[in-house]
Each structure stands twice: as structure tokens, then as C-alpha cells.
Design an enzyme around this catalytic site. Structure first.
Site, mmCIF file in Angstrom:
data_model
loop_
_atom_site.group_PDB
_atom_site.id
_atom_site.type_symbol
_atom_site.label_atom_id
_atom_site.label_comp_id
_atom_site.label_asym_id
_atom_site.label_seq_id
_atom_site.Cartn_x
_atom_site.Cartn_y
_atom_site.Cartn_z
ATOM 1 N N ASP A 1 -7.449 -4.786 14.698
ATOM 2 C CA ASP A 1 -7.256 -3.362 14.415
ATOM 3 C C ASP A 1 -6.849 -3.223 12.956
ATOM 4 O O ASP A 1 -5.750 -2.749 12.643
ATOM 5 C CB ASP A 1 -6.191 -2.810 15.375
ATOM 6 C CG ASP A 1 -5.985 -1.315 15.214
ATOM 7 O OD1 ASP A 1 -6.729 -0.688 14.431
ATOM 8 O OD2 ASP A 1 -5.059 -0.787 15.849
ATOM 9 N N GLN A 46 0.819 -1.216 0.000
ATOM 10 C CA GLN A 46 0.000 0.000 0.000
ATOM 11 C C GLN A 46 0.849 1.260 0.000
ATOM 12 O O GLN A 46 2.039 1.210 0.312
ATOM 13 C CB GLN A 46 -0.889 -0.001 1.254
ATOM 14 C CG GLN A 46 -0.094 -0.109 2.542
ATOM 15 C CD GLN A 46 -0.887 -0.652 3.723
ATOM 16 O OE1 GLN A 46 -2.114 -0.673 3.698
ATOM 17 N NE2 GLN A 46 -0.199 -1.078 4.779
ATOM 18 N N GLU A 60 1.377 -7.551 12.347
ATOM 19 C CA GLU A 60 1.115 -6.463 11.384
ATOM 20 C C GLU A 60 1.677 -6.881 10.027
ATOM 21 O O GLU A 60 2.826 -7.296 9.931
ATOM 22 C CB GLU A 60 1.758 -5.159 11.889
ATOM 23 C CG GLU A 60 1.956 -4.073 10.864
ATOM 24 C CD GLU A 60 0.659 -3.535 10.251
ATOM 25 O OE1 GLU A 60 -0.246 -3.139 10.988
ATOM 26 O OE2 GLU A 60 0.580 -3.523 8.989
ATOM 27 N N PRO A 77 -6.054 -6.434 1.019
ATOM 28 C CA PRO A 77 -5.510 -7.480 1.893
ATOM 29 C C PRO A 77 -6.280 -7.623 3.207
ATOM 30 O O PRO A 77 -6.229 -8.670 3.852
ATOM 31 C CB PRO A 77 -4.074 -7.028 2.173
ATOM 32 C CG PRO A 77 -3.850 -5.748 1.475
ATOM 33 C CD PRO A 77 -5.082 -5.369 0.714
ATOM 34 N N SER A 98 -7.439 -2.371 8.638
ATOM 35 C CA SER A 98 -7.918 -1.314 7.741
ATOM 36 C C SER A 98 -9.331 -1.680 7.296
ATOM 37 O O SER A 98 -9.876 -2.709 7.688
ATOM 38 C CB SER A 98 -7.024 -1.214 6.509
ATOM 39 O OG SER A 98 -5.697 -1.110 6.901
ATOM 40 N N ASP A 99 -9.891 -0.853 6.422
ATOM 41 C CA ASP A 99 -11.242 -1.127 5.910
ATOM 42 C C ASP A 99 -11.260 -2.462 5.153
ATOM 43 O O ASP A 99 -10.217 -2.910 4.652
ATOM 44 C CB ASP A 99 -11.659 0.004 4.968
ATOM 45 C CG ASP A 99 -11.656 1.346 5.686
ATOM 46 O OD1 ASP A 99 -12.363 1.481 6.695
ATOM 47 O OD2 ASP A 99 -10.917 2.246 5.254
ATOM 48 N N HIS A 159 -8.161 4.091 19.889
ATOM 49 C CA HIS A 159 -7.317 3.071 20.531
ATOM 50 C C HIS A 159 -7.806 2.703 21.924
ATOM 51 O O HIS A 159 -7.751 1.547 22.319
ATOM 52 C CB HIS A 159 -5.850 3.530 20.540
ATOM 53 C CG HIS A 159 -5.296 3.642 19.151
ATOM 54 N ND1 HIS A 159 -4.793 4.805 18.618
ATOM 55 C CD2 HIS A 159 -5.225 2.723 18.146
ATOM 56 C CE1 HIS A 159 -4.407 4.595 17.364
ATOM 57 N NE2 HIS A 159 -4.665 3.345 17.051
ATOM 58 N N ASP A 161 0.457 1.130 13.904
ATOM 59 C CA ASP A 161 0.826 2.443 14.449
ATOM 60 C C ASP A 161 1.132 2.364 15.941
ATOM 61 O O ASP A 161 1.698 3.294 16.513
ATOM 62 C CB ASP A 161 -0.285 3.480 14.189
ATOM 63 C CG ASP A 161 -1.625 3.009 14.710
ATOM 64 O OD1 ASP A 161 -1.817 3.008 15.937
ATOM 65 O OD2 ASP A 161 -2.488 2.624 13.901
#
Ligand code: SPD
Length: 278
Positions: free
Chosen positions: A156, A31, A106, A163, A158-159, A62, A86
């Protein structure tokens, strides 16, 4: 000329912030990764053009992905985080002295590296000896996991596109359930009931087909499309409102957003949400 960064969601919604400057622009194998300094929200991270987090409202996200689960689960010694590069979710989990091990899986090492360097205000205790960072695919990690069950699993991601799509589907939830203690809790970000109403409803219903209960809860996150965001608390045995008073009292003395009143209130469903989930 004024500099702006905009997330365009589904060709119908845009949310833009005026920038002071761009701090980092890069491309990983997965990305595009941007860190920008905005006028109103401080520094912010965007992945593939979508806002992920900002200094101004990161605590809303968070603290609320972590504390409902961590104050309610029976045990919280072993915590798994999928995504969350993050580090904001890691920081909140490590507030609990009872936590003995946090595994962070991650996909994109560049996200971790860039956030360590450019979002240092998040104050993530990256060197805490309880933290074990693995760079890889969270779906594959859970599929092949054969260790001791986790007490809490936090998604946690992404939309649900590209992936991350598989993080919101039945096969993934079934693997997560297999790796979760029967008295454990899974909490996931589950999109906006306004801007992504059909994704939101589909994901909550999918969680309900894997867990005895899956209760959405709501948090204002102004950085995200529509500003109204959801997380979902899923468990076979744990009540999302039965928090451990001592744990919750201790943690709310350190937070910017979370407290016990917010915890209770967040699970209240507006009528249009009841309609979406009927
Ligand atoms: N549209 C944003 C979806 C939420 C993505 N997760 C944010 C990561 C913050 N740790």
C-alpha cells in the site's frame, strides 16, 4: 477567497478539491503531510502534494487492495502490509477472524500519528492485539526478514517516485516472494492505466517476471489522477477468481464497495489495457 488543494501530476494533469479548511500541515524527514477538509470528499490526506486517501472514496481503495487477496489466499493467518500508514488497509484485514497477526511496516511515523488524530472516521482498530506496527523501510524489512512466511503481503505504497520507487522493482518483488508462502498472495497498488500508463504496464510486467501470474484489476478512485486505478494480484499458485465463498460472503456483509460481483468484474481488462500489457 476560495481555498483549493491540487495535486499536479507530471505537469500535465491536475486534480483539485475545494477546501473548507486545512486541518494539519507538517513536514517529516521524508515528505510533506497535509490533512484537509474538502467540500466534496470529506477529510483527505496528501503526501508530498499527492492525494492519498479521502473519507469519500477510501473504501474503494482499502477494500479492494485487501479483499481479493484475503478471500483467495489458502491461509490468511499472517499478513504483512508495507506502507498504509493511514490504517485503512489494516482495518480491512482485521475484519477476518482467521487473521492472527498483521505486521504494518510504515516508513513515516508522522503519517500514522496524524491519521490517528485527524482521520479517526476511518475507524481503524489501532489497539487490536493482532496488530504489530513497525516504523521503518519496507524494502529493508523484507530484505532482512528471516521469520515464518507470510500468507498475504499487501503493498500500500505511494506513487513510484522518491522513497517508494523501490517498492515497484524486481529486487523488492524477489524479496517479497522469498518471504511469501508458496500458496500465498501479494497484492499491490499499481497506478492508473490512463494517467500513468507506462508505469502501470512496467509494474505489472515486472511482477509477471517474479510470479507465475500477476493479474491487474481495476477500481474507480475519483481522488486519483484520471479516476481509473489498478491493483495487481500476484501469486505462484492462487487463482484470483477462485475466492472462498464463505469468507467472501461473510466479508461482503460488512463492506461499502467490495462484493463478489465486483471482485469478478474488477479483473476484466478493457482492450486498451490488453494492448498495454501485450
Ligand atoms: N496516487 C496515489 C497512489 C496510491 C497511494 N496509496 C494510498 C494510500 C492509501 N492507504
Amino acid at each position: 477567497m476560495a481555498l483549493w488543494f491540487e495535486e499536479t501530476y507530471g505537469e500535465k494533469i491536475r486534480f483539485g478539491l475545494r477546501l473548507r479548511r486545512s486541518i494539519f500541515q507538517g513536514q517529516s524527514e521524508f515528505q510533506s503531510v497535509d490533512v484537509v477538509e474538502t467540500v466534496e470528499f470529506g477529510r483527505a490526506l496528501a503526501l508530498e502534494g499527492a492525494w492519498m486517501t479521502s473519507e469519500r472514496d477510501e473504501a474503494h481503495y482499502h477494500e479492494m487492495i485487501v479483499h481479493p487477496a484475503l478471500t483467495c489466499a489458502k491461509r490468511i493467518q499472517r499478513v504483512l502490509i508495507i506502507g498504509g500508514g493511514d490504517g485503512g488497509t489494516v482495518r480491512e484485514v482485521l475484519r477476518y477472524p482467521e487473521v492472527e497477526q498483521v505486521v504494518l511496516v510504515e516508513l513515516d511515523k508522522l503519517v500514522i500519528d496524524v491519521c490517528k488524530e485527524h482521520l479517526s472516521s476511518f475507524a481503524v482498530p489501532w489497539n487490536d492485539p493482532r496488530l504489530d506496527i513497525r516504523c521503518g523501510d519496507g524494502i529493508a524489512y523484507l530484505q532482512s526478514y528471516a521469520g515464518a512466511p507470510y500468507d498475504v503481503i499487501l503493498i500500500d505504497g505511494s506513487d513510484p517516485v522518491g522513497p517508494a520507487e523501490g517498492l515497484y522493482a524486481s529486487p523488492f518483488y524477489e524479496s517479497a516472494k522469498r518471504c511469501l508462502h508458496p500458496e500465498g498472495v501479494l497484492a499491490s497498488q499499481t497506478e492508473s492505466p490512463i494517467a500513468m500508463a507506462s508505469d502501470f504496464a512496467r509494474i505489472v510486467k515486472t511482477l509477471r517476471s517474479s510470479f507465475r501470474r500477476a493479474e491487474p484489476y481495476f477500481v474507480p478512485i475519483p481522488l486519483y489522477p484520471s479516476g481509473m486505478w489498478s491493483f495487481t494480484f500476484a501469486s505462484d499458485s492462487v487463482d484470483p477468481l477462485a475466492f472462498d465463498q464463505a469468507r467472501a460472503t461473510r466479508v461482503e456483509a460488512t463492506t461499502r464497495y467490495y462484493n463478489r460481483d465486483i471482485h469478478r468484474a474488477a479483473f476484466t481488462q478493457p482492450n486498451f489495457v490488453r494492448g498495454l500489457l501485450a
